[in-house]
Scaffold this active site. Structure first.
Site, PDB file in Angstrom:
ATOM      1  N   ARG A  28       0.997  -1.249   0.203  1.00 50.83           N
ATOM      2  CA  ARG A  28       0.116   0.071  -0.080  1.00 50.83           C
ATOM      3  C   ARG A  28       1.012   1.353   0.069  1.00 50.83           C
ATOM      4  NH1 ARG A  28      -5.280  -1.215   1.880  1.00 50.83           N
ATOM      5  NH2 ARG A  28      -5.792   1.079   1.397  1.00 50.83           N
ATOM      6  N   HIS A  53      18.151  -6.647   3.970  1.00 51.40           N
ATOM      7  CA  HIS A  53      18.566  -6.981   2.481  1.00 51.40           C
ATOM      8  C   HIS A  53      17.898  -6.226   1.558  1.00 51.40           C
ATOM      9  CE1 HIS A  53      19.966 -10.719  -0.037  1.00 51.40           C
ATOM     10  NE2 HIS A  53      19.823  -9.636  -0.771  1.00 51.40           N
ATOM     11  N   GLU A  84      22.913  -7.034   4.351  1.00 54.14           N
ATOM     12  CA  GLU A  84      23.321  -8.114   3.443  1.00 54.14           C
ATOM     13  C   GLU A  84      22.837  -7.938   1.912  1.00 54.14           C
ATOM     14  OE1 GLU A  84      21.483 -11.377   5.360  1.00 54.14           O
ATOM     15  OE2 GLU A  84      19.697 -11.162   4.283  1.00 54.14           O
ATOM     16  N   THR A 119      14.362 -16.203  -3.064  1.00 50.13           N
ATOM     17  CA  THR A 119      15.058 -15.769  -1.674  1.00 50.13           C
ATOM     18  C   THR A 119      16.556 -16.501  -1.899  1.00 50.13           C
ATOM     19  OG1 THR A 119      14.876 -16.167   1.004  1.00 50.13           O
ATOM     20  CG2 THR A 119      14.268 -17.955  -0.599  1.00 50.13           C
ATOM     21  N   HIS A 211      18.646 -18.607   8.078  1.00 48.18           N
ATOM     22  CA  HIS A 211      17.708 -18.984   6.948  1.00 48.18           C
ATOM     23  C   HIS A 211      16.860 -20.106   7.532  1.00 48.18           C
ATOM     24  CE1 HIS A 211      15.968 -19.372   2.988  1.00 48.18           C
ATOM     25  NE2 HIS A 211      16.611 -18.172   2.868  1.00 48.18           N
TER      26      HIS A 211
END
Length: 272
Positions: A28, A53, A84, A119, A211
């Site tokens: 939005r 990231h 990162e 990802t 992760h």
């Protein structure tokens, strides 16, 4: 601003990745949820760092977020700002702009993802990536940042990561998380990660991890994998925060981490 909560007693730092907060915000044009507000609540609850990231397409964290978070981190001198990304794309330019503005930058984590990648899903390869990384690591360190390389749990590759000048490695933990429901495979993965962490420490590398770590699998990882200095957690932590709130979620993760450390110390004492 004075931190409302101590960062905790665990020797492993918790850095909260805020990409998913920005992803929701970007659907939005209202500026909510606020990335800076999320960071503030996480820091107040005891997170030792903030990770972002910023990808080239700005599909979640945007350049403006980087600078706003950098300004926020000025008020938290005992916490760390970790940026990162792929140093072959936009990461180094972002880092230079952060430093040019006089903002804090404690760690750069180099990740070998493609521009449109869903990802991060693999670490750097050696010797293929050796020469380009050597120069980029030196550039990152010249900016005053610690440089960590996103790496698969390959014990043999740790000496190569050190040889190109890295300060730390971030072990890519998705294979461990994917094996969590299968005890025999989980044990094999923990053996791999333990060996990689030991090999990294043996050559003088600090060890980070991240992760798909979550409240269920994190403690076992920290008990079995020695010397993890930092875990960077985003997706699972932000998902938990949708139900529990940022503050309660960070405290819950910190409790898991502190209990894991206490369990490791008890095991060592028994072995001694």
């Amino acid at each position: 601003m004075t931190p409302a909560t101590s960062p905790g007693t665990s020797s492993t730092a918790l850095s909260v990745n805020l990409n998913k907060v920005a992803l929701v915000r970007n659907t939005r044009h209202l500026g909510i949820p606020s990335v800076v507000r999320a960071a503030t609540l996480c820091l107040e609850a005891g997170a030792q760092g903030i990770t972002i990231h910023p990808r080239p397409d700005e599909r979640h964290v945007r350049l403006g977020d980087v600078f706003e978070l950098g300004e926020l981190m000025r008020s938290w001198p005992d916490r760390e700002f970790n940026i990162e990304g792929n140093p072959l794309h936009n990461l180094m330019n972002v880092a230079r702009e952060v430093k040019a503005k006089g903002l804090p930058l404690h760690q750069l984590t180099f990740v070998p993802d493609s521009e449109g990648q869903f990802t991060s899903d693999h670490g750097w390869s050696f010797p293929q990536d050796e020469e380009k990384l050597r120069t980029l690591i030196a550039q990152g360190q010249a900016l005053g940042a610690r440089v960590s390389l996103f790496m698969d749990a390959d014990a043999v590759a740790m000496s190569a990561a050190r040889a190109v000048g890295a300060d730390r490695v971030e072990l890519y933990t998705e294979p461990y998380a994917a094996a969590w429901q299968q005890p025999s495979e989980r044990a094999l993965q923990l053996d791999r990660f333990r060996a990689a962490a030991q090999a990294a420490a043996a050559v003088g590398l600090g060890v980070n991890a991240g992760h798909d770590l979550n409240r269920e699998n994190l403690a076992a990882f920290l008990r079995q994998v020695p010397g993890v200095r930092e875990v960077s957690i985003g997706h699972a932590l932000i998902a938990d925060a949708l139900e529990m709130g940022y503050s309660a979620t960070v405290r819950a993760y910190r409790m898991v981490m502190d209990e894991a450390q206490a369990g490791s110390h008890a095991s060592l004492a028994e072995a001694g």
